[in-house]
Enzyme design. Structure first.
Site, PDB file in Angstrom:
ATOM      1  N   GLY A 131       0.840  -1.185   0.000  1.00 14.90           N
ATOM      2  CA  GLY A 131       0.000   0.000   0.000  1.00 14.90           C
ATOM      3  C   GLY A 131       0.874   1.233   0.000  1.00 14.90           C
ATOM      4  O   GLY A 131       2.087   1.152  -0.151  1.00 14.90           O
ATOM      5  N   PHE A 133       1.788   3.044   2.343  1.00 18.16           N
ATOM      6  CA  PHE A 133       2.747   3.055   3.453  1.00 18.16           C
ATOM      7  C   PHE A 133       4.006   2.294   3.073  1.00 18.16           C
ATOM      8  O   PHE A 133       5.116   2.693   3.398  1.00 18.16           O
ATOM      9  CB  PHE A 133       2.087   2.407   4.677  1.00 18.16           C
ATOM     10  CG  PHE A 133       2.847   2.589   5.963  1.00 18.16           C
ATOM     11  CD1 PHE A 133       2.380   3.469   6.918  1.00 18.16           C
ATOM     12  CD2 PHE A 133       4.002   1.880   6.217  1.00 18.16           C
ATOM     13  CE1 PHE A 133       3.067   3.639   8.111  1.00 18.16           C
ATOM     14  CE2 PHE A 133       4.688   2.048   7.401  1.00 18.16           C
ATOM     15  CZ  PHE A 133       4.221   2.927   8.347  1.00 18.16           C
ATOM     16  N   LYS A 160       5.573  -4.894   8.298  1.00 16.56           N
ATOM     17  CA  LYS A 160       5.212  -3.756   7.458  1.00 16.56           C
ATOM     18  C   LYS A 160       6.379  -2.794   7.351  1.00 16.56           C
ATOM     19  O   LYS A 160       6.982  -2.421   8.361  1.00 16.56           O
ATOM     20  CB  LYS A 160       3.990  -3.040   8.048  1.00 16.56           C
ATOM     21  CG  LYS A 160       3.580  -1.791   7.267  1.00 16.56           C
ATOM     22  CD  LYS A 160       2.238  -1.238   7.717  1.00 16.56           C
ATOM     23  CE  LYS A 160       2.273  -0.656   9.104  1.00 16.56           C
ATOM     24  NZ  LYS A 160       1.001  -0.005   9.459  1.00 16.56           N
ATOM     25  N   ASP A 256     -10.883   5.455  10.817  1.00 19.15           N
ATOM     26  CA  ASP A 256     -10.752   4.776   9.533  1.00 19.15           C
ATOM     27  C   ASP A 256     -11.403   3.393   9.582  1.00 19.15           C
ATOM     28  O   ASP A 256     -10.821   2.406   9.135  1.00 19.15           O
ATOM     29  CB  ASP A 256      -9.272   4.667   9.148  1.00 19.15           C
ATOM     30  CG  ASP A 256      -9.083   4.480   7.646  1.00 19.15           C
ATOM     31  OD1 ASP A 256     -10.029   4.770   6.892  1.00 19.15           O
ATOM     32  OD2 ASP A 256      -7.996   4.045   7.234  1.00 19.15           O
TER      33      ASP A 256
END
Length: 479
Positions: A131, A133, A160, A256
């Site tokens: 994504g 990020f 991540k 979110d």
């Protein structure tokens, strides 16, 4: 707890600061886990898209080698003026990690080399998704430490990475650590640790084997997610929000809430992921938090979009949207449908109070395998959460109480003569309806423009990259 095949946050980006940063496809940038290798097609292709983005959402990681998400939609500009942006939302010119990072004692601090080994050098076979990020990789670490172990041994994790471009990504990385490092709850995804070395920043979550709710509602194969499982997931997600709003030491607004940020463990227990946009709620005599509008178009509460005033009732509205998605099997925004049906809430709102005709709203793939009483109560609850007046919306603790009995109700509509008559009428009016229902499950939005990050599109660049029909099939519905 654990992060699933779909739970990692994409950072928010500053448009003005990131313009002109586009790189050629396949070009390596930097070192370590931010190198865009040619074999990671999605990570490469999105690097140019991310540069013009403003606000973030989350990417959910899934156990799949395919990461190419072709579904993109037209970006939506922020609906508030810059005057609504609070000082605390501004991006620091030189972020100082030591002053901003509040590390909880239970978090493990990893070295970059440890995570490189744990993910087998970030190789494509370990890539779970990607994504704005950065990329997400599957890895294996020691149960009680930070040392990497061979694949299949120890603790399975999702790693991540933070993309270099944009300081807003740094802010979301910090938010993720600071919130999930302190907040522990069965319905929140667990952050295991982090890595900071020079400009390299990574986060380590436990792995959630069944991915995101989004995949099970909209992307998986022929079997729909059963009614009782949908209600179980809704209850778990509501518990997570209730904890943030009413039980945490300081109230937190999630900001979110959407299907791609709800991850599922092996037993379909829901856990909220991606806290990069979370904010401390108002305290004392304050009624709201003033902030730049960030989130996902179609889920954001209308008063928040218009004013930038954020309250816990903004999350309640988002929950209502997700509950409606679970009931109807439709996305919050779907440009592939007729114009009057693009926006799920606006399409459904006039019918939410029709007790005799509520069947028309429900996911046709369920084919009557849902509780009549439960569906009526769930639709009433969704309408309550979606009230245009924020003060009229319920507390999340009230939502939890309303949802508790719904997963266990057994009055299936398939045994109702009224439902059978309606089905016959529907099939008579639309002889190709059954085939159409099957086809709808694979629809995706067309690519109409470059993404932005202030209010992202549900099916756009910040949607979960784990949209694969071969992921984890939903459990077989019981008749």
């Amino acid at each position: 707890m654990g992060l699933g095949p779909e739970a990692i946050k994409v950072g928010a980006w500053d448009v003005e600061k990131s313009k002109g940063r586009k790189k050629k496809e396949g070009e390596a940038e930097g070192t370590g886990c931010w190198i865009k290798f040619r074999f990671i097609g999605s990570c490469i292709s999105s690097s140019s898209n991310v540069d013009n983005s403003l606000s973030g959402t989350s990417t959910q990681y899934a156990e799949s080698k395919s990461t190419n998400d072709s579904s993109r939609d037209q970006p939506v500009a922020p609906a508030v003026s810059s005057s609504t942006t609070s000082n605390e939302e501004s991006i620091p010119s030189n972020p100082i990690i030591g002053e901003e990072l509040k590390v909880a004692s239970q978090l493990r601090k990893f070295t970059y080399n440890e995570l490189k080994s744990a993910t087998r050098s970030f190789r494509p076979e370990s890539l779970l998704g990607e994504g704005g990020f950065g990329c997400v990789f599957k890895g294996w670490i020691n149960e009680n430490g930070t040392a990497p172990v061979r694949p299949g041994a120890g603790l399975t994790v999702a790693v991540k990475t933070l993309n270099h471009d944009g300081l807003q990504g740094h802010k979301e990385w910090l938010a993720e650590v600071n919130y999930l490092g302190d907040l522990l709850h069965p319905n929140l995804v667990k952050l295991i640790g982090y890595c900071i070395e020079d400009d390299q920043r990574l986060l380590v979550y436990e792995f959630m084997p069944r991915g995101s709710l989004e995949n099970h509602l909209f992307r998986t194969g022929p079997l729909p997610l059963p009614w009782s499982t949908r209600m179980k997931i809704a209850l778990g997600a509501a518990n997570g929000l209730a904890f943030l709003h009413e039980e945490a030491e300081k109230p937190v607004i999630y900001r979110d809430f959407k299907t791609s940020n709800i991850l599922l463990d092996a037993d379909y227990n829901a856990k909220l992921s991606d806290f990069g946009l979370a904010k401390d709620g108002p305290e004392g005599d304050k009624t709201h938090v003033s902030t730049r509008v960030m989130g996902t178009y179609g889920y954001a509460a209308p008063e928040y979009v218009m004013t930038g005033h954020l309250t816990s009732k903004s999350d309640v509205y988002s929950f209502g949207v997700v509950l409606l998605e679970m009931l109807t099997g439709r996305r919050s925004m779907d440009k592939s449908r007729p114009n009057a049906e693009h926006n799920l809430v606006e399409w459904a709102r006039p019918h939410l109070s029709e007790r005799r005709r509520f069947y028309r709203l429900l996911d046709p793939r369920l084919e009557g395998r849902f509780s009549i009483k439960g569906a009526q109560k769930a639709l009433q609850l969704a309408a309550h959460c979606l009230s245009r007046d924020p003060k009229a919306r319920p507390l999340m603790s009230e939502v939890v109480e309303a949802l508790k009995p719904l997963p266990n109700l057994k009055d299936m509509a398939s045994s109702s003569s009224y439902f059978q008559a309606m089905q016959a009428e529907r099939m008579g009016s639309y002889p190709n309806a059954r085939n159409g229902i099957r086809m709808q499950t694979g629809l995706s939005l067309s690519r109409n423009g470059q993404p932005t990050r202030s209010l992202s599109i549900p099916n756009g660049p910040h949607a979960s990259p784990y949209h694969h029909n071969h992921l984890h099939p939903s459990p077989k519905p019981s008749v």
